[in-house]
Design an enzyme around this catalytic site. Sequence first.
Site, PDB file in Angstrom:
ATOM      1  N   GLU A 123      32.644  35.589  40.000  1.00 21.56           N
ATOM      2  CA  GLU A 123      34.061  35.295  40.198  1.00 21.56           C
ATOM      3  C   GLU A 123      34.579  34.270  39.191  1.00 21.56           C
ATOM      4  OE1 GLU A 123      35.963  37.120  41.870  1.00 21.56           O
ATOM      5  OE2 GLU A 123      34.387  38.249  42.893  1.00 21.56           O
ATOM      6  N   ASP A 213      35.059  43.855  35.824  1.00 24.41           N
ATOM      7  CA  ASP A 213      34.519  44.633  36.934  1.00 24.41           C
ATOM      8  C   ASP A 213      34.378  46.105  36.577  1.00 24.41           C
ATOM      9  OD1 ASP A 213      34.679  42.278  38.303  1.00 24.41           O
ATOM     10  OD2 ASP A 213      36.456  42.807  39.455  1.00 24.41           O
TER      11      ASP A 213
END
Length: 676
Positions: A123, A213
């Site tokens: 993250e 991602d």
Amino acid sequence: MKTTLLFGIHMHQPVDNFEWVIELAIKTCYEPFFDVMSRYPSFRFSVHCSGWLMQKIEELRPSLYEQITTLAKNGSIEFFSAGYYEPILSVIPSKDRVSQVERLNASIEERFSQTPHGLWLTERVWESSLIPDIAKAGIRYTVMDDYHFQCAGFDEDVLDGYYMSEEGGVEMGLFPISKKLRYSIPFLNVETAINAIKSFNRENNSVAIIFDDAEKFGMWPGTYEWVYEKKWLERFVEAILADEMITTSHYGEYFASNTPRGIAYLPNVSYYEMGEWSLRADDALALAALKDEMGFERYEKEGVKFLKGGIWKNFFVKYPESNRLHKRMLELSLAYHEEGGDFQTQLYKLQTNDSLWHGVFGGLYLPNLRDNSYRYLIECENIRYGKKKGLFCDFNELDGFTKYKFVVPKLIVRFDSAHGGQLVELDDRENCFNYQNTLTRRKEAYHKKLFDAPKEPSTQNEDGINTIHHSSVEISDVFRDALIYDWYLKNSFIDHISDEYFNEQNFRYCNFNELGDFANQPYESSQAKNSVTFKRDGGIYKDDKSATTLEKKFTFNSDKIDFSLHLKTQAKGEYTYIMEHNFHFSEYEQLCINGEALQESLTIESTNTLEILDLYLKRKITIEVDKPFKIHYFKLQTLSQSEQGFDLSIQGVSIALVFDFETTVELNGALEIAHV
């Protein structure tokens, strides 16, 4: 001048997520992605895959695993490391950081014969204190957003290479991921994406950096058709390989053969959206308003350096349910040690980040993810305590108030003096299930969308597709009706004092008259051998404050909690005392309350017993009291944002046991969990 493209993808699914979700990710994203990339072995790129997910890929799709293995052996793939079970590294103990990274390193070396020196920063949560630990695990460079650098005062046009940083003299290379490329790939047409890459050509060793991602390549809404059916990825790779002004490389190769752009010391920060999400709703809306007032061009030019949201750890402030899980994890890590055994594996699974926060995806709001976390937690506790039993107290949630944990062979029970002397954990040790794993209904910034939704559906640009941050959502009155906010935490043994107007409806909507100050205030506490007593000298507030004292005592047995309650007030008139409980379950379709299948809401007029039959886990929860009471209950549901728009999730059943009184309340009873 040639531009070097450093292209990387990050692959992760929550540990022990539903298998159908993993299958969907494989089918719509990972399998087609590597199928395309296998046809172009000269395209060099980087991959980070969490250790657990790679295990699942090997188990569920051996052919896909073999494709990845072949690409690695052929030199196409450079593997990046991270924590094996994808923790936010900055919120787990130092020894666990090193061990989790080393565990994934060892897996990559065994599976793919590579020694990783790059780290995917989960993250992109950065703290410079990470440097010594990840360096100890063999990491030499990591990646984070260009936003991290801009927050430290760097201009976008100098972020076309890596920088060096240090902590206590330990060095680390830092690569800035381009926002321009993140929002171009794969969302804009191929020509636009190629031009965005070629814009990084300031010097001979300029580099275009993208590490994002993998789920954007097929799993995000609308991307499967765009990326695969319309062959975006295939055309993109072919265009890169055909363009003489672009060359692909691995991060490690670039790091070894090029000097850094300079030094950088970066603040404690993640990506911009994460900073928004970690704020409380009103602050997040105020931040968005300031950004709008500044205007897009001014923000992109200079505002990005100064206008920031919160830090990732704010999620522990925003969500006490997240903080509780995190502090329990710290307790386990610091209190017990078992190198390489089942305890360590379950602890590392507990450190998985997904159930601790919430943004554009479900995260904390998904009951199954929290259930998984509590399963790992209870499995750790089972190893730690074995057949031991006892009453323990600590201050491990950093609020200065005592928490009490009672451990017996069948149950683990925790009470919190900071929150009304309430039950905050009720663990069935055999099933590794926490019946108190509820979630409070609270305001989120994106709820504003329910009232500001566009009247006309948004149109899609033919040159690309929307990112998930800009996709439109369909709004229904059911969602609007679900916007109910609780002003107290949804624990159990909550003490309310109300009036004769308290009913099923105002209980559900949390707008009943609260006349006491006991539901969300701290209690004094004391401990005996097998019991805990909580006491508060508070008040009933009708015209003026009338002194009111409430004392409750809990005595613990193998599978039962005996309780007594004494309330005395100087207030005149008739009042209602409500003992509220909130219980969480796995399968609400297999639940019966006092012999009837669970309803959306219901009132049971007069009884001495509340009986909840959990047919899924084969347990019966019984609360018996020596005085008759009325029952109001409703399904506790939250409205949260997801990849598809909005979701309603059942977080538990809220139950009110209602007693009428004038000046005193005297209750004796028991809460028991038994096998069906």
